[in-house]
Design a protein around this motif. Structure first.
Motif, PDB file in Angstrom:
ATOM      1  N   ASN A 326      -8.782 -31.788  39.845  1.00  0.00           N
ATOM      2  CA  ASN A 326      -7.852 -32.593  39.035  1.00  0.00           C
ATOM      3  C   ASN A 326      -8.224 -34.067  39.082  1.00  0.00           C
ATOM      4  O   ASN A 326      -8.174 -34.771  38.068  1.00  0.00           O
ATOM      5  CB  ASN A 326      -6.410 -32.430  39.533  1.00  0.00           C
ATOM      6  N   ASP A 330      -9.208 -36.265  35.894  1.00  0.00           N
ATOM      7  CA  ASP A 330      -8.495 -37.522  35.572  1.00  0.00           C
ATOM      8  C   ASP A 330      -9.474 -38.638  35.260  1.00  0.00           C
ATOM      9  O   ASP A 330      -9.255 -39.456  34.377  1.00  0.00           O
ATOM     10  CB  ASP A 330      -7.603 -37.951  36.749  1.00  0.00           C
ATOM     11  N   LYS A 331     -10.588 -38.675  36.014  1.00  0.00           N
ATOM     12  CA  LYS A 331     -11.605 -39.722  35.787  1.00  0.00           C
ATOM     13  C   LYS A 331     -12.311 -39.502  34.453  1.00  0.00           C
ATOM     14  O   LYS A 331     -12.885 -40.426  33.889  1.00  0.00           O
ATOM     15  CB  LYS A 331     -12.659 -39.704  36.903  1.00  0.00           C
ATOM     16  N   LYS A 333     -10.883 -38.599  31.734  1.00  0.00           N
ATOM     17  CA  LYS A 333      -9.980 -38.863  30.585  1.00  0.00           C
ATOM     18  C   LYS A 333     -10.172 -40.280  30.047  1.00  0.00           C
ATOM     19  O   LYS A 333     -10.510 -41.178  30.797  1.00  0.00           O
ATOM     20  CB  LYS A 333      -8.548 -38.640  30.987  1.00  0.00           C
TER      21      LYS A 333
END
Ligand code: NAI
Length: 333
Positions: A326, A330-331, A333
């Motif tokens: 996750n 997230d990085k 996005k």
């Protein structure tokens, strides 16, 4: 372009780390259709074979597989499923980059070398028999063809990846014929690559040198058994088995898998470190020429390491396999 790739979740921690990796790969935007196949202990229950024909056919057709670790059931009659797969597809070059990761505590934070393991012969040819009760003979096979081809792969890899030196690791002082032939082939190939420095070390001294002063090595080339042992040793130098990726390359197919096994001691708990298999996936993306997705995924992983907040237990943290994936997603996005 949409790729079709064989996916082998494998046994033990395999399904957990593969699920995390597939989610991360897909978050890079690359289009992949996965063809899931089972092998190892699971396949034995379903098909009565650890290496079903359907798995070999799928990889032969798709030419690329992402593979979780597979357990070889303990007991007589079971030859290693991983060795069997590499032999069935003639995946002769086992490429295992050993690169320290940012902010991950380890002995050699600058380390960057590649273990090149011949993948089809040596004592792993599986030729063993009982001569008389109490005496077993195990045959070490070394051929000019396989020794030359791994040396060729190593020197060409050095050239393509801006590496400066290749070191053969061997025991030719004792096994004069077998390791002697391996070494002879290595130096014969080296003549064609004058820009790459070539040298050799006897394997016992080489292991000591790897522990004491590994920065002297760049690419290290060796037969199957030494390569198996040395790659785990090298994984230890950068922080453990959860971090070391690998590729098995042949003329017709390639499979990408972590150096580690199915880790039954931590399976089913969701706590395995998915880094090794994720970095294997990055190698796979480069292999299928999805360079942008590969770089995006690798960069995102490095950012998570630099932040140092999301770490799995083997690295002293409390993050789960899914937490790490996750954080990487997230990085992205
Ligand atoms: P292993 O590599 O599975 O585990 C050794 C130690 O490292 C264990 O303590 C384990 O918990 C730890 N470890 C391994 N991967 C980890 C990860 N991603 N995150 C955190 N910790 C990790 O070696 P072992 O126990 O000798 O083998 C178990 C099974 O795996 C055997 O059946 C063996 O045949 C198979 N195996 C399969 C391989 C493959 O599929 N390529 C390679 C090596 C072993």
């Amino acid at each position: 372009m949409k790729h079709t790739i064989t996916l082998i979740p494998g046994d033990g921690i395999g399904p957990e780390i593969i699920a995390a990796t597939v989610r991360t790969i897909e978050a890079t935007g690359v289009e992949i259709e996965w063809e899931t196949q089972i092998g190892g202990a699971q396949a034995l229950e379903k098909f009565g074979s650890t290496l079903p024909e359907s798995l070999i056919e799928s990889i032969t057709k798709n030419k690329v597989a992402l593979k979780g670790p597979m357990t070889t059931p303990v007991g007589k009659g079971f030859t290693s499923v991983n060795v069997g797969l590499r032999k069935a597809l003639d995946l002769y070059a086992n490429v295992r980059p050993i690169k320290a990761l940012p902010n991950v505590p380890c002995r050699y934070p600058e380390l960057d070398l590649v273990v090149m393991r011949e993948n089809t012969e040596s004592l792993y040819a599986g030729l063993e028999h009982v001569v008389v009760p109490g005496v077993v003979e195990s045959l070490k096979i070394i051929t000019e063809k396989a020794s030359t081809r791994i040396a060729e792969y190593a020197f060409q890899y050095a050239k393509d990846n801006d590496r400066k030196k290749a070191t053969a690791m061997h025991k030719a002082n004792i096994m004069k014929l077998s390791d002697g032939l391996f070494l002879e082939c290595f130096y014969k190939v080296a003549e064609k690559y004058p820009e790459i420095e070539a040298d050799d070390k006897i394997i016992d001294n080489a292991c000591m040198q790897l522990v004491m002063r590994p920065s002297q090595f760049d690419i290290v080339v060796m037969e199957n058994l030494y390569g198996d042992i040395v790659s785990d040793l090298c994984a230890g130098l950068i922080g453990g088995l959860g971090l070391a990726p690998g590729a098995n390359i042949g003329e017709k197919a390639a499979t990408f898998e972590a150096v580690h096994g199915s880790a039954p001691d931590i399976a089913g708990q969701g706590i395995a470190n998915p880094t090794a298999i994720m970095l294997s996936a990055v190698m796979m993306l480069r292999h299928i020429k999805e360079f942008e997705s590969a770089t995006k995924m690798e960069d995102a992983m490095m950012e998570v390491f630099k932040d140092g907040e999301v770490r799995t237990r083997d690295l002293g943290g409390a993050a789960t396999t899914a937490d790490f994936a996750n954080a990487v997603i997230d990085k992205l996005k």
